[in-house]
Structures are given as C-alpha cells and as structure tokens.
Design an enzyme around this catalytic site. Structure first.
Site, short mmCIF file in Angstrom:
data_model
loop_
_atom_site.label_atom_id
_atom_site.label_comp_id
_atom_site.label_asym_id
_atom_site.label_seq_id
_atom_site.Cartn_x
_atom_site.Cartn_y
_atom_site.Cartn_z
N HIS A 16 -3.77 16.14 -2.79
CA HIS A 16 -4.13 16.29 -1.39
C HIS A 16 -3.91 17.71 -0.87
O HIS A 16 -4.27 18.01 0.28
CB HIS A 16 -3.33 15.31 -0.53
N PHE A 75 -1.66 6.93 12.41
CA PHE A 75 -1.96 8.28 11.90
C PHE A 75 -3.20 8.87 12.54
O PHE A 75 -3.49 10.06 12.37
CB PHE A 75 -2.18 8.22 10.39
N TYR A 85 0.82 -1.21 0.00
CA TYR A 85 0.00 0.00 0.00
C TYR A 85 0.86 1.26 0.00
O TYR A 85 1.79 1.42 0.79
CB TYR A 85 -0.91 0.02 1.23
N ASN A 121 1.76 11.88 5.87
CA ASN A 121 0.91 11.01 6.69
C ASN A 121 1.32 11.10 8.15
O ASN A 121 2.35 10.57 8.55
CB ASN A 121 1.03 9.57 6.19
N ARG A 152 -11.10 32.53 47.59
CA ARG A 152 -10.82 31.47 48.55
C ARG A 152 -10.51 30.14 47.87
O ARG A 152 -9.70 29.34 48.36
CB ARG A 152 -12.03 31.31 49.47
#
Length: 622
Positions: free
Chosen positions: A194, A444, A164, A307, A398
């Site tokens: 992208h 990722f 991949y 990535n 306080r």
C-alpha cells in the site's frame, strides 16, 4: 568504535572509524571507496584519489573542514553527506534535507508533553505538535483501553476466528483466509504493497501532525494495536523520526491508505526517514541513530496503522488554524484600506447588524468599530474628511462585515467538524473490548472532512476576492484620489501595478481550486470500495487556496501602508498606526518619499519614487 552514516550520490553507507584521529577527509575517501566498490563501473571513477569532494552535515548543511579529526568535528553516528564536485543530481533525487531546513538547524527537542487520550485533542494542539513544541505521552486510561482491545485480537488469533484484516486478506481478498503462521507476514505485506503514493514528501511539520494524529486515534482503544507497538510509535514521534510520506495517492476511502502506509513503512525500518539529526536516510539507520528499533508488526497492527482519515484531517487542521488567523488579519487590513480611501464607519453601526444577527457579521463589525472608532482612538485622517459629501462607500468596504462575517462562520463550522474527526475512531474493523468482538463498518470514509474542507476553500477564498478589489481601488487614481499605482513619476516607475496583477492572478487561480473535489468519486479495489471522498485533494487544495489568500492580503497590506504615506502628516487611529509600524519594521518606507513628504508638508503631488534606492518590499515581506 564510532560509526558514521555517509550519503554519497543517493546511497547511504555505514562507515566504521577505527581511530578517532582519522580526519574528515579520510571519512569522505572511505565512503567514496565503499560507494565505488558497490558499483559495477566504480561509479565512473578510475580511483578514489581522483575524486574531488567536500563534506557537510546533514543537519543544517554546515560544511566540514577535511583536515579536522572526526573526533573533534563529529558526534558518534552522525549523518554526513559527501558532495562530489561537478555532480549534477537528477531532479527526482531525494535531497538530504526537506524545504525549510534552515528552521531545523535550530531544532531543540521539546521538554513539555501533551497527554493523549483519543478524546480531547484540539486543532491548536495538533498544529503545535506539528511545530515540534511538545512530546507525546498516553494517559493511564488510554493505556488501559489499548490493552483491553489488544486482548480481543489475541483471542481471535488464538481461536483462529475468521475476521477481516486479522485472519483474512484485504479489499477484494477479504474472503481469503490466511493461516496463523503467516499473519505477521500479512501485515508487513499490507504496508509494503500500500506504500504506493507519489509526489513530494510532506514537510516535517505535516509529517509530525499526521503521526501525532494517528497516535491519538490509536489511543482511543478501538484499533487493536498492542501497547508495546504504540509506545514504539510514540518514541519515534518524540525523537522526530519522520517517514517519507508522498503527498499524493489517497482517494479518502478506505481512509488515507497510501500516505499512512508510507508512515508505517518507515516505522518498520523500511523506506526513507528524516530527523533533524540525520536528514533523509534509510529508515533503519535513522531509527538506530536515535536508539530505536524498527517495529515488528503483530496481527492486525499493520491495518491499525494505515486505516483512517488522518492525512485529510491533519492537513485540514492546519488549514482551519491558518484560515482563522488570516480571517482576523483580513479585518485589520480592510480597516486600514478604508482609512486610506477615506471611507466612513457608519456602515458598522451596531443597530444595522443587530437586525441581521449573524454571529460572524456582528464580530467583524465589532472589530471594525474597535479599530476605527474615533472617540477612543482619534483618527486625523477621518477628521480631515468628516464633512465631505460622500454618503456611502463601495461594497468592498461597506459590506466587509457581511462578506468577512460568513467566512468566520464557515471557519467555525469546519473547525467543529475537524475537532470531532481528530478525536474519532476511524479504523475497520473496529474492536469493541466491552463486547469482546470486532465489527466492520465505514468510519474510514473521509466524506465529512472532505466536504468540510471544500466548503472552507470556497468560504476563505472570498477574503482574497474582495481584497483584490480593494487593491484595485487603492491603485486606481480615479477611485482613490492617490497617485496612480501608489507611486510618483508614474510611467518612469510602475509602483504597485504588477503587484495588483499578481493578486488578480492568485484570485483567478483560486476560482478553479474552489471547485469541490468531494463531488467526484471513482470506484477502486475491484468495486469493493465503490464510493470515495477524494478528501486528500480537498485538504491540499484548501491549503493552497489559503496560501493564496494570505498572499493577496499581504499585497493589500503593503499597498495600504504605501497609500497612507501620501496622507502624512495625518495619522490614523492608534491600533492601525501600530499595524503600520509593524509593517514598516520589516518593509521600509523609501527615504525619498520621507524626504519629499517633509519638504512638501504632506502634499501628494510628489516627484520622487518611494521605492528608488531601497530594497523592494518583496525582499522583506514573508
């Protein structure tokens, strides 16, 4: 032959100069002539001679004299901008400089280095890298690991193994096998497609942090990038060549794809890029001006660059460091307010906090005792009401150890997660050189930093919520025994009335911003990425919440310093007097207030406006 890169109406033009005796005015006319030549309508001009313009440097925006020679006025390959008189630019036009450019006109290239190995970076280191205080180099161990992981990738390509992102497409196209002849093209196409983010570009500081953090992750040696390419990325960082990175577009899984793709796009010489020398220009020109070459991506390297969770995490590191600073300042400011409101220190007794031993609570109580302890730092204000009949204070004073304390614990928790994340490998697939294989996983996914930053926003917001209530007590005469809104001649003058309104508005806005973004998820990439973290928005809104907290506490600090004027000539403790002096070094006390205090011996029945005939504190406070 010298050459200059000239910006005209959104176009970047390379203009060679045959003679160094040519003037700056000649350079401007030549750039306009080339601009007109490229436009079908000549850019709306009949001739170059009719164009009126001035020229300024891109770095620092300094104006140039048109009669000076280029030899005297400019460095070789310097970036300049031609501004045509009468032009009104589109609001979408990318300026030649980002916001805060005045800081960068003084930019000096750092001399010191931080050695990155992917395992030991701190949040403080990353913020300092963002500020441009250091250059980067790799440790020898990191270089060796990078080389070993790259050997695995080269073997996969040589053997044409289906893996991949290396020999296949991405996301929904993971089953599409790509021939070896197109593996480099695959990586370039990935980066281009992208790069789809929108919004304002990250500031130079945040771009540097993002780039530095990506380098640190690549240095771990699980990404498969070549050492040659990684060294080119480091050279770009060290030259402060920063790509145009829109702040919006990441859903936080599969990593911060859009912003990291814009980062990679500039490194391959496409899109826009910024440096202190050039301002915004085409990336290829900026790289060339610094003697750098665009990166030629090899198999897997586009994916290796884009990535990961580095957008979320780099912004998260800034958020953590700013939150740590404002949390410490909140204790000091609240202590000063307590003095002005003549509160008691009994609530900070060690025995009270020993029986509820939360670490943050104990730390805050200790700070209050250190600031207010009259035995060590005598307070005339505290002594003036030692025998009053007040038994206890309102919760906003306080309960500071309990409220501020959990904020400190929240920050520590989030910092621990961020420190782990910035030294983590977040790629997919991961390259394990010792096993000589790649494994697909989900490192990722940005859920860890996303959840942590949502928690940080909720925690830090409380510093502003409780501060706004203390501002109310300072401004309300029925609660403070001070003049209404800390001003004399009320009605004629409004004092801190609207400053308090501003604080209230910011606190209200924070309530909406504190809604967790990480509870949302939208399926993307045709349902292959069917759960996402929305961590990018978690990081950006955490920073906005923290900015509002800083502003609210600044208002309280100003109000407390104003309130203390009405208690003079009494003095507070030594540490708090130093805080007061620091504020007054940038925000002056009104001369009318000083005069009246002297004439009344400190009586609070004043009839002069302390802000009259002086600059507003808002003109000074930063």
């Amino acid at each position: 032959m010298p050459r200059y890169t000239v910006h005209v109406r959104g176009e970047w033009l390379a203009v060679p100069c045959l003679s160094c005796k040519n003037t700056v005015g000649w350079l401007g006319k030549e750039a306009v002539r080339r601009y007109m030549k490229n436009k079908p309508d000549n850019g709306g001009f009949a001739s170059v001679e009719e164009v009126k313009f001035y020229i300024r440097r891109c770095k620092g925006l300094g104006l140039l004299d048109l009669d000076d020679t280029v030899e005297d006025a400019l460095d070789d390959n310097e970036f300049v901008e031609v501004v045509i008189e009468g032009d009104i630019m589109s609001p979408d036009f990318i300026p030649s400089q980002p916001e805060g450019v005045h800081l960068y006109s003084k930019y000096r290239e750092p001399e010191q280095y931080i050695s990155l190995d992917g395992n030991s970076l701190t949040t403080e280191d990353l913020v300092n890298l963002g500020k441009g205080l250091y250059k980067i180099k790799l440790t020898p161990e990191a270089e060796a690991k990078v080389n070993q992981s790259r050997e695995v990738i080269e073997r996969i390509v040589k053997e044409q193994t289906v893996v991949y992102g290396i020999t296949t497409g991405f996301g929904k196209f993971a089953r599409t096998v790509i021939p070896n002849s197109k593996l480099r093209e695959l990586q370039v196409n990935l980066v281009r497609s992208h790069s789809a983010g929108v919004g304002k570009p990250l500031s130079p500081e945040r771009s540097r942090m993002l780039l530095a953090l990506r380098i640190n992750v690549l240095a771990k040696g699980y990404s498969g990038i070549s050492l040659e390419t990684l060294q080119q990325v480091i050279e770009a960082f060290n030259a402060s060549c920063l790509p145009y990175i829109p702040e919006k577009g990441t859903v936080g899984a599969s990593g911060d794809l859009a912003p990291l793709s814009h980062l990679a796009l500039g490194l391959i010489g496409e899109g826009k890029m910024w440096s202190p020398k050039s301002g915004w220009a085409d990336a290829k020109y900026v790289l060339e001006a610094h003697g750098l070459r665009p990166i030629a991506l090899k198999p897997k390297e586009g994916l290796a660059l884009i990535n990961g969770t580095q957008m979320i995490t780099s912004l998260g590191c800034e958020a953590v460091e700013r939150a740590s600073a404002i949390a410490r300042q909140a204790d000091i400011i609240a202590a000063l307010t307590l003095e002005v409101l003549k509160g008691t220190t009994r609530a900070f007794d060690t025995d009270i906090h020993a029986v509820r031993p939360h670490r943050g609570q104990a730390e805050v109580a200790f700070r209050f005792r250190s600031l207010l302890d009259s035995d060590h730092h005598p307070s005339e204000i505290a002594e003036s009401h030692r025998f009053c009949d007040r038994v206890q204070d309102a919760y906003t004073m306080r309960c500071c150890p309990q409220v501020h304390g959990v904020v400190n614990d929240t920050i520590a928790f989030v910092k621990d997660i961020m420190t782990t994340e910035i030294n983590s490998a977040t790629d997919n697939p991961m390259v394990f050189a010792e096993r000589a294989e790649t494994i697909s996983g989900g490192n990722f996914h940005g859920e860890y930093p996303a959840k942590a930053l949502d928690y940080l926003a909720i925690g830090v917001h409380e510093l502003a919520a409780i501060s706004e209530r203390r501002i109310e007590r300072l401004c309300n005469p029925s609660l403070s025994e001070l003049p209404a809104f800390l001003v004399t001649e009320g009605g004629l003058n409004s004092g801190f009335m609207i400053a308090h309104c501003t604080a209230a508005a910011l606190v209200s806005e924070n309530k909406a911003l504190c809604h967790p973004s990480s509870v949302d998820s939208l399926s993307t990439s045709a349902a292959t990425e069917d759960h996402v973290s929305m961590g990018g928005w978690a990081a950006r809104k955490a920073l906005r919440v923290i900015e509002h907290v800083e502003q609210v506490l600044a208002i309280e600090l100003l109000a407390a310093c104003q309130g203390i004027e009405f208690l003079r000539p009494l003095r507070t403790t030594t540490p708090l007097e130093k805080v007061y002096d620091l504020v007054r070094s940038v925000v002056r006390c009104g001369k009318w207030l000083n005069h009246t205090l002297k004439s009344t011996g400190g009586n609070t029945s004043l009839n002069q406006d302390p802000f009259r005939q002086q600059l507003s504190p808002w003109d000074h406070w930063k």
